[in-house]
Design a protein around this motif. Structure first.
Motif, short mmCIF file in Angstrom:
data_model
loop_
_atom_site.label_atom_id
_atom_site.label_comp_id
_atom_site.label_asym_id
_atom_site.label_seq_id
_atom_site.Cartn_x
_atom_site.Cartn_y
_atom_site.Cartn_z
N ASP A 39 1.81 3.27 -2.27
CA ASP A 39 1.37 4.36 -3.15
C ASP A 39 0.18 5.12 -2.57
OD1 ASP A 39 3.32 3.68 -4.99
OD2 ASP A 39 2.00 2.27 -6.04
N SER A 40 -0.62 4.47 -1.74
CA SER A 40 -1.82 5.12 -1.21
C SER A 40 -1.60 5.78 0.16
CB SER A 40 -2.97 4.11 -1.12
OG SER A 40 -2.63 3.08 -0.22
N LYS A 71 0.81 -1.22 0.00
CA LYS A 71 0.00 0.00 0.00
C LYS A 71 0.84 1.27 0.00
CE LYS A 71 -4.04 -1.87 0.14
NZ LYS A 71 -5.03 -1.62 -0.90
#
Length: 60
Positions: free
Chosen positions: A25-26, A23
């Motif tokens: 990138d988020s 995760k």
């Protein structure tokens, strides 16, 4: 040493590291850096617990 607690911690530490990697990138940049540092510390301690368990396997 309680083996069950060690195994649970090792699984949780590696799971946290995997989630942070999947995760990345988020996550916001500030939170990403903090979670990465915490994950590295937990995984390093998990490796220590694994090595310690191997060294103390024959005793007791």
């Amino acid at each position: 040493m309680d083996a069950t607690a060690s195994v649970i911690f090792i699984i949780a530490a590696f799971s946290l590291g995997a989630i942070v990697i999947m995760k990345r990138d988020s996550l916001p940049p500030g939170l990403r850096r903090g979670l990465a540092l915490v994950s590295i510390a937990f995984i390093a301690f998990a490796f220590f617990l694994i090595v310690y368990a191997f060294f103390t396997m024959g005793s007791a």
